[in-house]
Write an enzyme that holds these catalytic residues in place. Structure first.
Site, short mmCIF file in Angstrom:
data_model
loop_
_atom_site.label_atom_id
_atom_site.label_comp_id
_atom_site.label_asym_id
_atom_site.label_seq_id
_atom_site.Cartn_x
_atom_site.Cartn_y
_atom_site.Cartn_z
N ASP A 83 0.86 -1.18 0.00
CA ASP A 83 0.00 0.00 0.00
C ASP A 83 0.90 1.24 0.00
OD1 ASP A 83 -2.93 0.86 0.30
OD2 ASP A 83 -2.08 1.82 2.06
N TYR A 132 -2.97 10.29 2.70
CA TYR A 132 -3.96 10.87 1.80
C TYR A 132 -3.80 12.36 1.51
CZ TYR A 132 -5.86 6.30 2.48
OH TYR A 132 -5.98 4.94 2.51
N HIS A 144 -6.28 -6.87 -2.05
CA HIS A 144 -5.39 -5.82 -1.56
C HIS A 144 -4.60 -6.26 -0.33
CE1 HIS A 144 -3.97 -1.73 -1.37
NE2 HIS A 144 -4.41 -1.56 -0.14
#
Length: 311
Positions: A102, A229, A289
Site C-alpha cells: 500500500d 492521503y 489488496h
C-alpha cells in the site's frame, strides 16, 4: 506470534513501537499501509525469522503504539522516510531488505533511491513504484473516489467520527478487500458503502479486528489521514528516479488498485520496469489488496525466494 518482541525506541523526538523477531545478520524491514499496523505483517515476520532472517516492523509515527506527533497535520512522507533511517541507525542496522505494501511502498522506494547502498532489495505488494508526481486519478475518477474524499480536511474525520475505531477499520478492510474501487455517491460518505451486516473477509478474524481496533482507538486517524492521503503532492527533490536495487512486485489480480486509471497498463506493458530495471512481477489470480493476510503461506514463499536469491 507470541515470540514477537515489542520494543520502544526514541528517535527524532518521538517514541516508536518496533516489533522484532529473529536474530539473523540479514535484516528485513516491513512497512505497513492503511488501515494497517505492525500486526499486518505477523505471518511474514514469523516466516522470515524461521528462515534465519531478522524481522523489524515499526508502527509509523501516529500509528499503532508509536507516539503521535504534536502536529499530526504537518506529517509528511519525508518524515516517515527519515524515521526509518533513524530507527535503523538506532538499531545498528546498516543494510536491509524492504518489504512494503500500500502506501508503505513510497517510503520504501524513497529509502532505496536516497540510500541504495543500504538496500539489499525491495518487495512491494499491491502497488508498483511510480516516480513521484501528481496522481492522474483526479481527472479520471469522480469526486466520490475515496482518496479524494479523505484528502479533504475534515471530511473523513466527520465520516469516521460516527463510529468507533474498530468499526472504521472493519469497514475499510471490507471495502479494500473488494475488487472494485471504493467510490461513494454524491449524497454518501465512504463509511456508508459498507452495511453493518456485511461479514468480514474469511481470512480476517474477529480477533484480528479487535487488535486493529484497539490500536487505532489509541492512535486515532489524524496522522493516518495526513500520510498518505493529504501528502501525495509532496516534492522529494528526486533528480534521478531510477531504482538501482533488485525488486519484486507481488500483485493480486483482484486488488482494486489494479483498476486505478492506467495502473494495469503501467504494470503489464513493461513501463514499471523502465523505472525499476531489476524488477520481477508475480501475479496472484485470486489475490486482493491484503494478499499477505489472505494467502500468507504463498506470499511468505515468494518473499523468501526473493530474499534468499539476493542474500
Amino acid at each position: 506470534m507470541e515470540k514477537i518482541q515489542h520494543n520502544f525506541i526514541t528517535v527524532r523526538g518521538l517514541k516508536f513501537h518496533v516489533a522484532e523477531l529473529g536474530t539473523g545478520s540479514n535484516v528485513v524491514l516491513f512497512l505497513h499501509g492503511f488501515p494497517e499496523i505492525w500486526y499486518s505483517w505477523r505471518h511474514q515476520m514469523v516466516a522470515v525469522a524461521d528462515a534465519g532472517f531478522r524481522a523489524i516492523t515499526p508502527d509509523y509515527r501516529g500509528y499503532g503504539l508509536s507516539d503521535i506527533p504534536s502536529e499530526p497535520e504537518k506529517t509528511t512522507f519525508s518524515d516517515i522516510t527519515a524515521d526509518i533511517v533513524a530507527i535503523l541507525d538506532h538499531l545498528g542496522v546498516n543494510k536491509v531488505f524492504l518489504v512494503a505494501k500500500d502506501f508503505g511502498v513510497l517510503p520504501a522506494y524513497l529509502f532505496a533511491l536516497f540510500h541504495p547502498e543500504r538496500v539489499s532489495g525491495v518487495v512491494t505488494l499491491g502497488v508498483p513504484y511510480t516516480p513521484p508526481q501528481p496522481p492522474k486519478y483526479r481527472q479520471a475518477l469522480p469526486e466520490g473516489f475515496y482518496i479524494l474524499r479523505w484528502k479533504e480536511p475534515g471530511r473523513a474525520e466527520a465520516d469516521f467520527g460516527r463510529f468507533d475505531a474498530k468499526t472504521v477499520v472493519r469497514n475499510i478492510y471490507i471495502l479494500f478487500s473488494r475488487s472494485e474501487i471504493p467510490i461513494a455517491a454524491e449524497n454518501q460518505e465512504i463509511m456508508d458503502l459498507v452495511d453493518a451486516s456485511t461479514p468480514l473477509p474469511p481470512w480476517f478474524t474477529e480477533e484480528d479486528l479487535a487488535t486493529y481496533g484497539a490500536l487505532y482507538e489509541k492512535s486515532g486517524f489524524k496522522t493516518a489521514l495526513q500520510v498518505p492521503y493529504r501528502s501525495f503532492d509532496e516534492d522529494f527533490g528526486i533528480t534521478d528516479p531510477i531504482v538501482k536495487v533488485p525488486a519484486l512486485l507481488i500483485m493480486g489480480c483482484k486488488d482494486y488498485v489494479f483498476k486505478f486509471p492506467g495502473m494495469e497498463e503501467y504494470i503489464k506493458s513493461g513501463k514499471a520496469k523502465e523505472f525499476v530495471p531489476d524488477l520481477d512481477i508475480i501475479y496472484l489470480p485470486e489475490g486482493t489488496h491484503f494478499v499477505q493476510e489472505q494467502s500468507p503461506e504463498l506470499v511468505n514463499e515468494l518473499i523468501l525466494d526473493f530474499l534468499k536469491s539476493h542474500t
